[in-house]
Write a protein that holds these residues in place. Sequence first.
Motif, PDB file in Angstrom:
ATOM      1  N   GLY A 174       0.815  -1.205   0.000  1.00  0.00           N
ATOM      2  CA  GLY A 174       0.000   0.000   0.000  1.00  0.00           C
ATOM      3  C   GLY A 174       0.848   1.254   0.000  1.00  0.00           C
ATOM      4  O   GLY A 174       0.386   2.341  -0.355  1.00  0.00           O
ATOM      5  N   GLU A 201      -2.259   1.216  -2.786  1.00  0.00           N
ATOM      6  CA  GLU A 201      -2.922   2.514  -2.585  1.00  0.00           C
ATOM      7  C   GLU A 201      -3.966   2.716  -3.696  1.00  0.00           C
ATOM      8  O   GLU A 201      -5.091   3.150  -3.434  1.00  0.00           O
ATOM      9  N   PHE A 203      -5.441   0.314  -5.491  1.00  0.00           N
ATOM     10  CA  PHE A 203      -6.525  -0.644  -5.233  1.00  0.00           C
ATOM     11  C   PHE A 203      -7.466  -0.095  -4.151  1.00  0.00           C
ATOM     12  O   PHE A 203      -8.687  -0.148  -4.283  1.00  0.00           O
ATOM     13  N   GLY A 223      -9.023  -2.811   0.636  1.00  0.00           N
ATOM     14  CA  GLY A 223      -9.468  -2.472  -0.718  1.00  0.00           C
ATOM     15  C   GLY A 223      -8.948  -3.471  -1.735  1.00  0.00           C
ATOM     16  O   GLY A 223      -9.693  -3.921  -2.624  1.00  0.00           O
ATOM     17  N   ALA A 225      -7.919  -6.622  -1.324  1.00  0.00           N
ATOM     18  CA  ALA A 225      -8.512  -7.953  -1.180  1.00  0.00           C
ATOM     19  C   ALA A 225      -9.946  -7.947  -1.706  1.00  0.00           C
ATOM     20  O   ALA A 225     -10.390  -8.902  -2.359  1.00  0.00           O
ATOM     21  N   CYS A 332      -0.406 -10.737  -1.873  1.00  0.00           N
ATOM     22  CA  CYS A 332      -1.459 -11.690  -1.455  1.00  0.00           C
ATOM     23  C   CYS A 332      -2.393 -11.989  -2.616  1.00  0.00           C
ATOM     24  O   CYS A 332      -3.143 -12.970  -2.564  1.00  0.00           O
ATOM     25  N   ASP A 361       2.069  -6.389   6.455  1.00  0.00           N
ATOM     26  CA  ASP A 361       2.934  -5.929   7.551  1.00  0.00           C
ATOM     27  C   ASP A 361       2.725  -6.764   8.818  1.00  0.00           C
ATOM     28  O   ASP A 361       1.590  -7.087   9.185  1.00  0.00           O
TER      29      ASP A 361
HETATM   30  O1  KG4 Z   1       2.301  -4.543   3.063  1.00  0.00           O
HETATM   31  P1  KG4 Z   1       1.012  -3.991   3.589  1.00  0.00           P
HETATM   32  O2  KG4 Z   1       0.323  -4.742   4.697  1.00  0.00           O
HETATM   33  O3  KG4 Z   1       1.187  -2.541   4.120  1.00  0.00           O
HETATM   34  C1  KG4 Z   1       1.999  -1.599   3.501  1.00  0.00           C
HETATM   35  O4  KG4 Z   1       3.206  -1.585   3.766  1.00  0.00           O
HETATM   36  O5  KG4 Z   1       1.399  -0.856   2.677  1.00  0.00           O
HETATM   37  O6  KG4 Z   1       0.027  -3.849   2.329  1.00  0.00           O
HETATM   38  C2  KG4 Z   1      -1.280  -3.378   2.456  1.00  0.00           C
HETATM   39  C3  KG4 Z   1      -1.837  -3.226   1.057  1.00  0.00           C
HETATM   40  C4  KG4 Z   1      -3.197  -2.545   1.010  1.00  0.00           C
HETATM   41  O7  KG4 Z   1      -3.166  -1.494   0.090  1.00  0.00           O
HETATM   42  C5  KG4 Z   1      -4.141  -3.652   0.563  1.00  0.00           C
HETATM   43  O8  KG4 Z   1      -5.242  -3.179  -0.184  1.00  0.00           O
HETATM   44  C6  KG4 Z   1      -3.220  -4.511  -0.280  1.00  0.00           C
HETATM   45  O9  KG4 Z   1      -1.995  -4.503   0.428  1.00  0.00           O
HETATM   46  N1  KG4 Z   1      -3.727  -5.888  -0.411  1.00  0.00           N
HETATM   47  C7  KG4 Z   1      -4.062  -6.444  -1.596  1.00  0.00           C
HETATM   48  C8  KG4 Z   1      -4.571  -7.739  -1.302  1.00  0.00           C
HETATM   49  N2  KG4 Z   1      -4.497  -7.923   0.050  1.00  0.00           N
HETATM   50  C9  KG4 Z   1      -3.979  -6.773   0.574  1.00  0.00           C
HETATM   51  N3  KG4 Z   1      -3.982  -5.967  -2.848  1.00  0.00           N
HETATM   52  C10 KG4 Z   1      -4.411  -6.777  -3.849  1.00  0.00           C
HETATM   53  N4  KG4 Z   1      -4.912  -8.004  -3.648  1.00  0.00           N
HETATM   54  C11 KG4 Z   1      -5.014  -8.534  -2.400  1.00  0.00           C
HETATM   55  N5  KG4 Z   1      -5.508  -9.765  -2.211  1.00  0.00           N
END
Ligand code: KG4
Length: 426
Positions: A174, A201, A203, A223, A225, A332, A361
């Motif tokens: 994100g 971000e 998404f 968002g 997921a 993910c 995270d």
């Molecule tokens: O790595 P993270 O937990 O935190 C940051 O360092 O940003 O990533 C969170 C981000 C969020 O924007 C969330 O929407 C995205 O990862 N995310 C996904 C999925 N699961 C979480 N984006 C696309 N598909 C997913 N299944």
Amino acid sequence: MFVKMLPSYAGLTYFGRLFPLKQLLRSSVKKFSSDKSAAVILGIESSCDDTGCAIVNTDGVILGEALHSQRSVHLDNGGIIPPLAGELHRQCITKVVEEALVSAGLKLKNIDAIASTVKPGLPMSLRIGTEFGKYLSRIGNLPFIPIHHMEAHALTIRMTEKVDFPFLVLLISGGHCLIALAESIDHFLLLGSSMDDAPGEAFDKIARRLKLRNIPEFANLSGGAALEKAASKGTDPNRFQFMIPMTRLQDCNFSVSGIKTAAIQHTKRQERLHEIEGDQLIPDLYDFCAGVQLVLTRHLCHRTQRAMEFIDRKNLIPEGNRTLVVSGGVACNNYIAQALETVSSEMGYKFLRPVPKLCTDNGIMIAWNGVERWKANCGVLRDQKEIEKVDIDSKALFGEDWSEKVSNERISCKWVKIPDPRIRKR
Ligand code: KG4
Ligand code: ZN
């Protein structure tokens, strides 16, 4: 900011309950261990909206962990409000660390070093984990290991898989989007990064504008997921065609804000056209989500493939030993992973990604990064005066910038065909 101004003992009440004082000072304070091989590291993560703590040993065994997510609060507010994120970290950091210690059945005297994310991230969030980690280091007389959040994402895979340096790593979350060659635990060649937003971000903002939360099964998802689930219900991912960003630029940088803007404009147009108001959703929502996911996937695959071609041209990873690691929250996404796996196999790479809970995270990745640094005796601070001086760096860069070198090679690629999103891998 305010944490820094507090006198050393004020931290005890500042961080909430008196747990650390009561529980930790009762136990005898440990002297620094001279044995560099076996150790137990406590890691703290608070760079964005997750407060995480974990205890991991040098064998990569997770002894205890705890995670507090602020997602529901931020979903209710329509996005992260940085001062609120900082305040929520402050309110729960003591509890999260306590929970991790209790789940491990350990006390501070059983820990060999404290590792905390100190960069990059939201300043008010980073400050809490950094100061709390320094505070534990001080009261426990323990070494302190400052951690770069992106380095932690990059190295997580080595906790569960045998991955030797050098390897290629794509970090998509994100807050970040970058592709780098990991040469060692603390040396990375940055081949490309985002010129604007991070994919997570984009998404998140698109999902919010599409009001995916109004669909009960998506209500509590991030968002990204939610958008992945919505896309999986689409029947025609090609019904809405988006321009793939940066096709003329022969580098490995990323740009996703154009996709975000196009998606938001489309939503507004549809709402006007169909006189949609309040909580109602636009028609063809699922196909539209599938189109958004497809263009983002193609973009990520293109930049990754060019990085692989560059590595090949410069022979940066021995042939036959090439691995792509993908991590960060967006990793993910199963369709993105499936497409990247296809690119990897066509290009002679092994594809690896951590399990979902280690992609997003968490405290485990910070503790593991602490373990890696402990084993290499790299960046382990033992002098309390030096530890006190450690400060956060919210905008820290990552690695040695090789993006121009990639661009100068003018590599044109014949793109690997990625799988049809309608054909799901089992
Ligand atoms: O790595 P993270 O937990 O935190 C940051 O360092 O940003 O990533 C969170 C981000 C969020 O924007 C969330 O929407 C995205 O990862 N995310 C996904 C999925 N699961 C979480 N984006 C696309 N598909 C997913 N299944
Ligand atoms: Zn992250």
